[in-house]
Design an enzyme around this catalytic site. Structure first.
Site, PDB file in Angstrom:
ATOM      1  N   ASN A 133      49.492  48.749  36.521  1.00 54.12           N
ATOM      2  CA  ASN A 133      48.371  48.822  35.587  1.00 54.12           C
ATOM      3  C   ASN A 133      48.709  49.878  34.538  1.00 54.12           C
ATOM      4  OD1 ASN A 133      45.820  50.151  34.528  1.00 54.12           O
ATOM      5  ND2 ASN A 133      44.919  48.418  35.618  1.00 54.12           N
ATOM      6  N   THR A 166      45.480  43.961  34.194  1.00 54.07           N
ATOM      7  CA  THR A 166      44.501  44.651  33.355  1.00 54.07           C
ATOM      8  C   THR A 166      43.162  44.530  34.053  1.00 54.07           C
ATOM      9  OG1 THR A 166      43.539  44.877  31.160  1.00 54.07           O
ATOM     10  CG2 THR A 166      44.211  42.643  31.793  1.00 54.07           C
ATOM     11  N   GLU A 167      42.458  45.666  34.185  1.00 57.15           N
ATOM     12  CA  GLU A 167      41.336  45.730  35.114  1.00 57.15           C
ATOM     13  C   GLU A 167      40.133  44.885  34.693  1.00 57.15           C
ATOM     14  OE1 GLU A 167      42.715  48.392  33.601  1.00 57.15           O
ATOM     15  OE2 GLU A 167      41.192  49.837  32.937  1.00 57.15           O
ATOM     16  N   ASN A 168      40.165  44.374  33.460  1.00 57.88           N
ATOM     17  CA  ASN A 168      39.074  43.484  33.073  1.00 57.88           C
ATOM     18  C   ASN A 168      39.299  42.052  33.565  1.00 57.88           C
ATOM     19  OD1 ASN A 168      41.158  43.744  31.036  1.00 57.88           O
ATOM     20  ND2 ASN A 168      39.974  42.295  29.836  1.00 57.88           N
ATOM     21  N   SER A 197      39.045  42.550  40.890  1.00 56.46           N
ATOM     22  CA  SER A 197      39.986  43.377  40.138  1.00 56.46           C
ATOM     23  C   SER A 197      40.033  44.789  40.721  1.00 56.46           C
ATOM     24  CB  SER A 197      39.554  43.443  38.674  1.00 56.46           C
ATOM     25  OG  SER A 197      40.465  44.240  37.952  1.00 56.46           O
TER      26      SER A 197
END
Lengths: 235, 236
Positions: free
Chosen positions: A30, A53-55, A95
């Site tokens: 990340n 990507t944390e979204n 996520s």
């Protein structure tokens, strides 16, 4: 005609390249916003690194060509990205289960301050009129196996960012494993902060002078530093 | 017969009452249900507690709802971003409350609420100001803070396609908070680009099963927040 500008140390791209060189094949990674974003373009040939990507995307690719942007395909910095073959979309709880559940191998973040114990401050100056905004930073440092910081060695006004104790509000305590700056690569060890590599034209004393904590010189150790995967196995 | 279709966004949000807790999906503009938010502005419910990741941009959508004085409190992880001026101004004037929640804790609180879990322990925020005043416990020599599950009276969510049962699929990273917010609200209202017949969605590919959805409104061509901001638009 002006005199040639003295150049020493690494620039942003060279810093990102040093980070990428230490990421092993097969890692799930990340990347934070800023210099960390540059790391993706320097993955050495022959290695497959999967960016999360944390979204909600695993298998994030580079920015699309102009005109091909999709407002529903973005990264955590809300910039348009692409999805590589083999990518997966997921919701936020999944996520952050990847992040908080220890499934992501490496996270590369920026920093305002890092302490000798590996404390990180990177979300707030603590000023009373600032709008506090933390995003996923505290989740990443709490849950990702190895936390790498990539940052300029000092602030724009020359103050050390690597200090004995952070004065800004913490993102996490004792969470940082390695720091990449424009001057050096520094590991956070049980014995203290250990310099494992120096940028061209930079001496250990130069780095110590610009650092607010005492440094150890491990540049002659063989190997000077371990790969990120083996650092993680020791934690 | 189960038929969750609502004839308009206005009809779908009509039951939102003053003082309601409303979860609003989206990460920035991706997944933000802008037509449902505009319907809520027209509707006028006030003193809302809004649970959402950001605080909107420009003078449309979420930012317009806040600017219209309808929101008393926000729970979010990142209340500032480019073109975000409405929330910061009201916050500095003390006219809106903020509960800042780390993004993963926010997601897990919503998921837990939807799953009937009243509280849980997480390592996120341990040793920081965001853990102050929270119960802590150690498990296997590591410290954790207790966080509460979150439920809402209503959720406003944007998805790609639905059937009349409320089964949903999403589009790319616009999925974000949608599936967990659908689970955590007493009444979940969803806007979709397309409605299909029952059986028109492959059961293997459904992301949100219809049991978590109460009303579906078709908005075939939703506005894009960044485009409205670029055009200098203001709602209403």
């Amino acid at each position: 005609m002006s005199a040639a500008k003295h150049h020493s140390g690494w620039n942003r791209e060279e810093m990102a390249r040093r980070v990428a060189a230490d990421i092993p094949d097969g890692a799930y990674v990340n990347l934070g916003i800023g210099i960390p974003e540059l790391v993706a373009q320097f993955v050495p040939a022959g290695r497959e690194v999967i960016f999360q990507t944390e979204n909600g995307l695993l298998g994030m690719g580079p920015a699309p060509t102009p005109g091909a942007e999709d407002p529903e395909l973005i990264n955590a910095g809300k910039k348009a990205v692409t999805a590589l073959p083999g990518a997966a979309y997921f919701h936020h709880a999944d996520s952050f289960a990847m992040i908080r559940g220890g499934h992501i191998d490496i996270c590369v973040l920026g920093a305002m301050q890092v302490s000798a114990q590996g404390d990180l401050a990177n979300w707030s100056t603590g000023e009373s009129d600032a709008i506090p905004a933390v995003g996923g930073a505290m989740d990443l440092v709490a849950g990702v196996k190895q936390i790498c910081i990539v940052t300029e060695h000092t602030t724009k006004t020359g103050e050390p960012k690597i200090v004995t104790a952070c004065t800004y509000p913490l993102t996490g305590k004792a969470v940082v494993d390695r720091i990449y700056t424009n001057l050096a690569i520094i590991d956070v060890t049980a014995d203290g902060l250990a310099v494992t590599a120096l940028a061209p034209g930079v001496s250990f004393d130069d780095v110590q002078e610009k650092t607010g904590a005492t440094l150890l010189d491990h540049t002659q150790h063989k190997p000077a530093r371990q790969s990120l995967a083996s650092v993680g196995e020791n934690i | 017969m189960i038929d969750k279709r609502a004839s308009s966004a206005a009809v779908a949000v009509a039951a939102v009452h003053d003082g309601a807790t409303v979860m609003i999906g989206g990460f920035g503009e991706a997944g933000s249900p802008i037509e449902l938010i505009h319907a809520l502005i027209d509707h006028g419910a006030r003193n809302l507690t809004v649970v959402t990741n950001n605080t909107g941009s420009g003078q449309v959508g979420l930012a317009a709802l806040i600017a219209n004085g309808q929101v008393g409190k926000m729970l979010c992880s990142y209340p500032r971003s480019a073109n975000s001026t409405v929330f910061p101004e009201l916050y500095r004037q003390g006219k809106i409350q903020l509960e800042l929640v780390p993004q993963g804790t926010l997601a897990e609180r919503i998921r837990a609420g939807g799953a009937g879990i009243p509280a849980f322990f997480t390592a996120t925020s341990v040793g920081t100001v965001l853990a102050k005043g929270k119960e802590q416990r150690s498990f296997a020599d590591r410290d954790y803070v207790m966080e509460y599950g979150l439920r809402a009276d209503f959720a406003l969510v944007k998805a790609e396609k639905a059937d009349r049962h409320g089964n949903l699929i999403y589009n790319k990273t616009a999925r974000n908070f949608g599936p967990i917010m659908c689970m955590a609200a007493a009444t979940t209202i969803v806007q979709v680009k397309e409605l299909v017949e029952a059986g028109g969605l492959d059961p293997e590919e459904i992301v949100t099963p219809g049991i978590f959805v109460n009303r579906v409104v078709v908005v075939p061509h939703p506005a894009q927040e960044s485009q409205l901001v670029k055009e200098g638009r203001c709602y209403p």
